[in-house]
Scaffold this active site. Structure first.
Site, mmCIF file in Angstrom:
data_model
loop_
_atom_site.group_PDB
_atom_site.id
_atom_site.type_symbol
_atom_site.label_atom_id
_atom_site.label_comp_id
_atom_site.label_asym_id
_atom_site.label_seq_id
_atom_site.Cartn_x
_atom_site.Cartn_y
_atom_site.Cartn_z
ATOM 1 N N ASP A 1 0.786 -0.952 0.125
ATOM 2 C CA ASP A 1 0.349 -0.412 -0.141
ATOM 3 C C ASP A 1 0.508 1.202 0.471
ATOM 4 O O ASP A 1 1.620 1.427 0.472
ATOM 5 C CB ASP A 1 -0.934 -0.107 0.652
ATOM 6 C CG ASP A 1 -2.129 1.066 1.533
ATOM 7 O OD1 ASP A 1 -1.499 1.425 0.351
ATOM 8 O OD2 ASP A 1 -2.430 1.052 2.646
ATOM 9 N N HIS B 1 -4.329 4.691 6.406
ATOM 10 C CA HIS B 1 -3.662 4.224 5.698
ATOM 11 C C HIS B 1 -1.999 4.370 6.715
ATOM 12 O O HIS B 1 -1.933 5.532 7.272
ATOM 13 C CB HIS B 1 -3.213 4.671 3.947
ATOM 14 C CG HIS B 1 -4.743 4.091 3.517
ATOM 15 N ND1 HIS B 1 -4.422 2.974 2.783
ATOM 16 C CD2 HIS B 1 -5.766 4.445 2.721
ATOM 17 C CE1 HIS B 1 -5.293 2.874 2.182
ATOM 18 N NE2 HIS B 1 -6.894 3.354 2.481
#
Lengths: 550, 550
Positions: free
Chosen positions: A193, A366
């Protein structure tokens, strides 16, 4: 010897529509099947899907789709993929499956799906030649996993979305122990990610939002509305907890949030006393300080609960002075103006609006740069392929990887459609396959293409001018002036008259010169009107001449 | 007794097109005449102006326009206002006048303008019944002023845009001494900048950006590009200073930035050794570490220098690995995606891109809450009317005013078109006048209205379907199938055939029932096609039936 091929069909160079194909000989395992939301230039489009051609051409190979978590950009395209390609097995964790079931049901596809529960604690499963393990990761929806794939003698860790929340609301933290253990085994490639790779430091724990709720809500005397994403179960849990503590009943507004909350409660992902929740009509019976409203609409979506409330258009909820609205989300890039509009309308209605720019009511799902460094340190991959992000994010992730000691030659900055082969020398882009996007517009999937969008853009700029002229049967002149229809152009009467006579004159001149072919007549009329209109107005409407032979 | 009336025609409930009318009996003084940039829903529109009707109806009263500073949202509408209304005098400070002159020249209006220099140090000027003083304020363009108006026995301070920068780059700080002195005299009403009223604390000094430049630029080995607003002379000065210190020559790219830089240099607002600047062709002769490029495009504007550089479309500048781009601006809400696109393209070209999300390369030009509190404390106004901002910002400013001791009854939350009367009891909204917006589209000012925009929106959603059908002279049937033209719809052949035969059938049925009136025939064809199209595709294109009598 068989070589593992990795082909992202979405999610690289963008935030959205994540889909990665893992291929070994005649077997394919797909990780995630997400959609993207249309951008401004996708006029009239409802959803954007990855182009499935690569999978359609290899449909017989597809063994399974593995889903990392229940966000639309990871699972939203699955029903559309299932229309095109038989998917023998779908693997996901319990909550992800629960949310997915309801989605497949809406598409009438539930019967066609063989859903398998991924249990991180249960160890590996074998899917054809692929040995697969699931690893718990913390994210803004519970039950998120990373996926370890072993095939053809290679080991690849696909992180999905994650943050390193050491104090997650459900206690299910990113399983750093397992990541370290996988690192010990040796990882050939990490697909990680990249969303927040540019941001220094670490992302705040989800628990910080709960602390903000605890500071904000108890002192409020009016109603409290909390708007967030419908999938953010932890956010809902924390709001509900504070409601219970402060003697407020909770009313959940908005179809998707009600649905998700029910699924989460039924599966044990959200806990609250039975008498916590009330139905919208019961709101009237409560004093303002006894009510909390959970709703969707944190992105200013036109038909959402919060937008309807802001515009005094909701049957059950009217805001009053003294009420508080907590926008517990960050605008997705592109939604800023809509969100600001919502805030302004809510403020006008008398509510105090707390949003992430001015209060700590949101954290990202995130991990920032230091968290990415930590993952790189735990997993110690031989190669890295940044995924999930715009190019600048992928590039920042690549830089972090290099700083962590991964050789530059083993860091792959791929794009959608890059075919990455992973052999003993490491990952390498070996070819590029066609990938584009597929638009969902109304009931149509894929019938609206670039040319239609180009026309929509042209029409949206300065509208359309239609000229209908008649000519005699054998190319003779016809009585009657050309007819002119303008829409979205901003025409004035004198200009319309001028255009009409210009069209008539051009037509007459053409016929005099024996130009009678319809295509040529249209071209002449088009060009002379376009010039006239541009000279007079500086605009370039779409001009459509129609010649009728009578 | 004469009562001072204050009517904002723009700038309230929005960020943009600031224009406030001050009216005493038969005299009007206008403060600022700004424009706004179109939002997404203003399809095809180039600029948005305030509606000048109120001033047109009172044209004979207008004595002067006073401009606080040279930003487009404060001065950009002046040329358009001058087309409609005779403006006897225009007052502004030296740099503002310099930039304005060039703008008026482009509009061919320079001869029509009586430009008067506002000199804060010179004390009051008399404009009809208005006694006017200018007060230095720090902002993101030099030579910004607040305006004190005295008329009809009332004293009003109009701040314009400001921050309390105690270390501005030009040394010309917000004149807190004069503000305090004005406060001693007694201010009946403060019209204050609300932009950052929601944000706690203070805005960083412009000098912080210079410090960031000093940290970033000296260690770079490639070219350095700095992109900012063309009017941000202090930002340019600081970049140029670091260039000079580090032995870089400066190349200024982009028409507006070159123009503004020349004006600022000629008027003494930007200082640099004569040999600092080079022309774009000379860039080739320099090593990368010897060059700095200043350019426009910080908002991702499609035709700007930076966008062209990012898309490899600039004749003089090509980026290479090792180059650094500093985006020294924040995206204006609505421009985020365009700015992100630019960053991604620059990163792809190999440049490292530093932007305000990840590096301290920008500060706001507007004061935060503590600065607004300071102004309220210095001026101690009897009444406050928050201006310059969306509703949420005005409301936050009102709250600050109330906390500072201004009675709630003397705080006016006005809207564009509110007429505020200021008498001995304080400010009160007494009526509301029509205000709207005027669109500039190409050469047209005001000819594109809401109906055209509504049509553009409709066209942009699902395109247009044109059906041309012919009928016989006396309402008889005509040979020939209806013709169908689709644009932006995403049509398929079978659907077009189905629509054509549907149209033919509806037409035949109508004629059979002796329905021959063109309007009715159009209606029938429209409705049945709309239904068919919606059933088949879920879309609602604009359908335009044309009936030709032959």
């Amino acid at each position: 010897m068989s070589v593992l091929r990795i082909t992202p069909l979405g999610g690289l160079g963008e935030v959205g529509k994540n889909l990665t194909v893992y291929e070994l000989d005649d077997e394919i395992v797909v990780v995630d099947a997400g959609l993207a939301f249309p951008r401004d230039e996708h006029l009239g489009v409802d959803l954007v899907l990855p182009d499935f051609s690569y999978l359609r051409d290899r449909a017989a190979k597809v063994r399974a789709v593995l889903i990392t978590h229940a966000h639309e950009d990871h699972v939203g395209a699955l029903p559309y993929l299932m229309r095109d390609v038989r998917v023998p097995e779908i693997w996901a964790t319990k909550l992800t499956l629960g949310l997915l079931q309801s989605k497949l049901d809406e598409h009438g596809l539930l019967h066609a799906a063989d859903l398998r529960e991924a249990v991180p604690e249960d160890g590996a499963v074998q899917i054809g030649s692929f040995r697969v393990e699931f690893v718990r990761m913390a994210h803004s929806v519970p039950d998120t996993v990373a996926i370890l794939l072993e095939a053809g003698g290679r080991r690849v860790l696909h992180t999905g979305d994650y943050k390193l929340d050491h104090t997650p609301v459900d206690g299910l933290r990113t399983d750093v122990g397992k990541l370290a253990e996988i690192g010990n085994r040796g990882v050939d490639l990490l697909l990680g990610d990249s969303t927040n790779a540019e941001r220094p430091g670490v992302t705040g724990s989800e628990r910080l939002v709960g602390e903000a709720f605890r500071q904000i809500i108890p002192v409020r005397e009016g109603r409290v509305l909390v708007a967030s994403f419908a999938s953010n179960v932890h956010r809902m849990q924390q709001a509900v907890d504070v409601a219970v503590e402060t003697g407020r009943k909770v009313c959940v507004i908005g179809r998707s949030m009600r649905k998700n909350l029910n699924i989460a409660r039924n599966l044990g992902y959200l806990e609250a006393p039975d008498d916590t929740f009330i139905r919208p009509p019961e709101l009237e019976e409560l004093a303002p300080h006894e009510a909390m409203i959970l709703c969707t609409g944190s992105q200013g979506e036109p038909m959402s609960a919060l937008t309807r409330i802001a515009y005094h258009d909701h049957p059950a909820v009217t805001l009053e002075r003294g009420d508080t609205v907590i926008l517990s989300a960050k605008p997705v890039p592109g939604n800023e103006l809509r969100v600001h509009d919502t805030i302004n309308r809510l403020a006008k209605a008398g509510a105090e609006v707390l949003h992430q720019e001015i209060a700590p009511v949101h954290v990202s799902g995130h991990g920032n740069a230091e968290e990415i460094r930590t993952i790189l340190g735990l997993v110690r991959p031989k190669g890295v392929m940044p995924v999930h992000g715009e190019f600048r994010m992928l590039a920042a992730h690549a830089k972090l990887a290099q700083e962590s000691g991964v050789p530059a030659g083993s860091i792959v900055l791929a794009e959608n459609g890059s075919v990455v082969e992973l052999d003993e020398r490491g990952p390498r882009i070996v070819e590029r396959v066609e990938t584009g996007v597929t638009f969902v517009d109304g009931l149509g999937v894929g019938d609206v293409r670039d040319v239609a969008l180009r026309d929509r853009r042209h029409l949206s700029e300065h509208g359309v001018l239609i000229v209908v002229a008649t000519i005699g049967a054998n190319g003779g002149r016809s009585s009657g002036e050309p007819e002119l229809i303008a829409r979205g152009f901003g025409e004035t009467e004198p200009l319309v008259a001028e255009m009409r006579s210009e069209a008539a004159q051009v037509l007459a001149e053409c016929l005099e010169q024996d130009i009678t072919e319809i295509k040529l007549l249209q071209e002449h009329i088009h060009d002379s009107l376009a010039q006239l209109v541009y000279d007079r107005t500086g605009r370039r409407p779409m001009i459509l001449p129609v010649i009728v032979e009578v």
